[in-house]
Motif scaffolding. Structure first.
Motif, mmCIF file in Angstrom:
data_model
loop_
_atom_site.group_PDB
_atom_site.id
_atom_site.type_symbol
_atom_site.label_atom_id
_atom_site.label_comp_id
_atom_site.label_asym_id
_atom_site.label_seq_id
_atom_site.Cartn_x
_atom_site.Cartn_y
_atom_site.Cartn_z
ATOM 1 N N THR A 49 8.606 -22.185 -18.236
ATOM 2 C CA THR A 49 9.609 -21.163 -18.030
ATOM 3 C C THR A 49 10.253 -22.242 -17.797
ATOM 4 O O THR A 49 10.037 -23.378 -17.038
ATOM 5 N N SER A 52 14.011 -21.615 -15.404
ATOM 6 C CA SER A 52 14.914 -19.731 -15.140
ATOM 7 C C SER A 52 16.488 -20.796 -14.370
ATOM 8 O O SER A 52 16.340 -21.436 -13.647
ATOM 9 N N VAL A 70 9.424 -20.398 -22.184
ATOM 10 C CA VAL A 70 10.256 -19.348 -22.189
ATOM 11 C C VAL A 70 11.968 -19.787 -21.146
ATOM 12 O O VAL A 70 11.341 -20.007 -20.339
ATOM 13 N N CYS A 120 2.688 -11.314 -18.944
ATOM 14 C CA CYS A 120 3.491 -12.163 -18.131
ATOM 15 C C CYS A 120 2.755 -12.444 -16.882
ATOM 16 O O CYS A 120 2.858 -13.258 -16.101
ATOM 17 N N LEU A 146 2.719 -15.929 -15.707
ATOM 18 C CA LEU A 146 4.418 -16.887 -15.361
ATOM 19 C C LEU A 146 4.937 -17.243 -14.739
ATOM 20 O O LEU A 146 4.677 -15.361 -13.278
ATOM 21 N N ILE A 202 7.594 -16.178 -13.002
ATOM 22 C CA ILE A 202 8.711 -15.038 -13.298
ATOM 23 C C ILE A 202 9.089 -14.914 -11.526
ATOM 24 O O ILE A 202 8.513 -14.387 -10.489
#
Length: 426
Positions: A38, A40, A74, A152, A155, A157
């Motif tokens: 991921t 961000s 992602v 998810c 993940l 996040i």
């Protein structure tokens, strides 16, 4: 010494990689077993605080540990601004640094919360990069769309991204519900299959409990699709799906052999469930299902049975028919790669959703766990000893469920799975 410092920074980079505040993290595996990274943007520091050369070295160092095998990225676009946005020259340099080995084994790139500018730039540069690479890019307008592709819960996040997603969702609360959850605007046809209640389908089909579209698609998939890799996971042409829906609604025959796509009937089945005015598991059972994670692991099968006994008879019959088929699909997981856990990720939100708004990220785990139990332990959950609509004798009968559950667990331990293993409570 200066050369070593510029090229050998593994200790510091390892610390960055393990830090949840970092912009790049390794976040488990996708449904094909590929490592997920991921990125961000909201974690990028201001330009004057960032050494872009070091950032590039760190990105390469982290990816080098996994790029020999297939991997997924992602990309969370939210948080990119003029204060932290890298220059175009740096992006060009980074693209040259990431040679063929990085691009070849990147199998999927999910862009979450993309802006119109991002899409426009991608359309401009896509011909210059690679048509093949373009097929790997998937846009996800929100986290719910991302959940259709990935689990998810594993993940990393950032909270900022979650809050932004909730803000977008709140903006749409005042709007009318999407057509996938509403009945047809005009009086439905007698042959209508999508967007009407189970009771309507039963009344129009001589009391038949199993809706025709469900029976036809399941029959076709059982005969020809059980060994199709990625069954129910992959999509089909949206235009073709709408065309098949119209044929079903008009009462016309559908021959899936004419379309040459085994994933089409699988999508039709999911669409039928998703377009029911009320979920198959009913709104009333939503809160009960969310509590499955607080139940002791040895009692969860019995807890599922108790919840299902409160379902209307018609819903129970349709659910039992569907879960029996999905259990058959899971038994062929060696060839179709769809075990009970993978199927649960696909069907969880198609079987139940809240009466208001959409399911939260925290609700996804119990919903999928409940669905996985229905599939994995189909014979025990839907045994003929108990049926729907029976009176539940509250605490007395719940206490008596202990020996029954013990009998279940003596037959063998549950198979390893992301939900069944992670959420057991001693």
């Amino acid at each position: 010494k200066r050369a070593r410092e510029s090229t050998s920074v593994p200790r510091q980079q390892q610390q960055w990689r393990l830090c949840p505040e970092c912009c790049l993290n390794c976040s488990g595996d996708d449904r094909q077993g590929r490592r997920i990274f991921t990125f961000s943007c909201c974690r990028l520091p201001p330009l004057h605080q960032l050494n872009h050369q070091r950032l590039l070295e760190y990105l390469k160092y982290t990816l080098d540990q996994h790029v020999e095998n297939d991997y997924t990225i992602v990309y969370f676009h939210y948080g990119l601004s003029s204060q932290n946005k890298p220059s175009l020259g740096w992006l060009q340099n980074a693209y040259k640094e990431f040679d063929r080995k990085y691009k070849k084994n990147l199998k999927a790139l999910y862009v979450v919360h993309p802006t119109s500018l991002i899409k426009a730039l991608w359309n401009i540069f896509k011909p210059l990069i690679s048509h093949k690479f373009g097929k790997k890019v998937t846009y996800c307008s929100n986290l719910r769309e991302l959940r259709e592709h990935l689990q998810c819960d594993q993940l990393l996040i950032p909270p900022e991204v979650v809050r932004y997603d909730e803000k977008l969702r709140n903006l749409h609360k005042g709007q009318t519900a999407p057509p996938t959850k509403t009945p047809p605007p005009r009086p439905p046809l007698p042959t209508q299959q999508f967007g009407v209640s189970l009771q309507y389908l039963r009344d129009k089909n001589q009391g038949e409990l199993i809706p025709p579209v469900l029976r036809w698609t399941v029959t076709y998939l059982r005969e020809k699709g059980l060994h199709t890799e990625g069954l129910f996971r992959r999509s089909a042409s949206a235009q073709t799906v709408r065309q098949v829906q119209r044929l079903y609604d008009q009462g016309k025959p559908v021959n899936f052999d004419d379309y040459g796509d085994m994933h089409l009937p699988a999508v039709i089945l999911k669409t039928f469930l998703r377009e029911l005015p009320q979920p198959l598991l009913t709104f009333q059972a939503y809160e009960q299902i969310l509590g499955i994670t607080s139940v002791e692991s040895s009692l969860r099968v019995t807890h599922c049975r108790l919840i299902l006994r409160s379902l209307p008879e018609h819903n129970y019959a349709v659910l039992r028919y569907l879960m029996g088929f999905l259990h058959e699909v899971s038994l062929e997981s060696i060839s179709n790669k769809m075990n009970s856990s993978n199927l649960a990720c696909v069907f969880g939100l198609n079987l139940i959703w809240p009466s208001q708004g959409v399911a939260s990220l925290s609700a996804l785990v119990p919903l999928n766990l409940f669905t996985e139990l229905l599939i994995e332990y189909y014979d025990k959950v839907f045994s003929a000893q108990e049926g729907p609509g029976e009176h539940i004798r509250d605490t007395v009968e719940t206490k008596q469920a202990g020996p029954v559950t013990k009998e279940f667990t003596q037959t063998g331990t549950p198979r390893a799975s992301p939900y069944l293993s992670r959420l057991r409570i001693p």
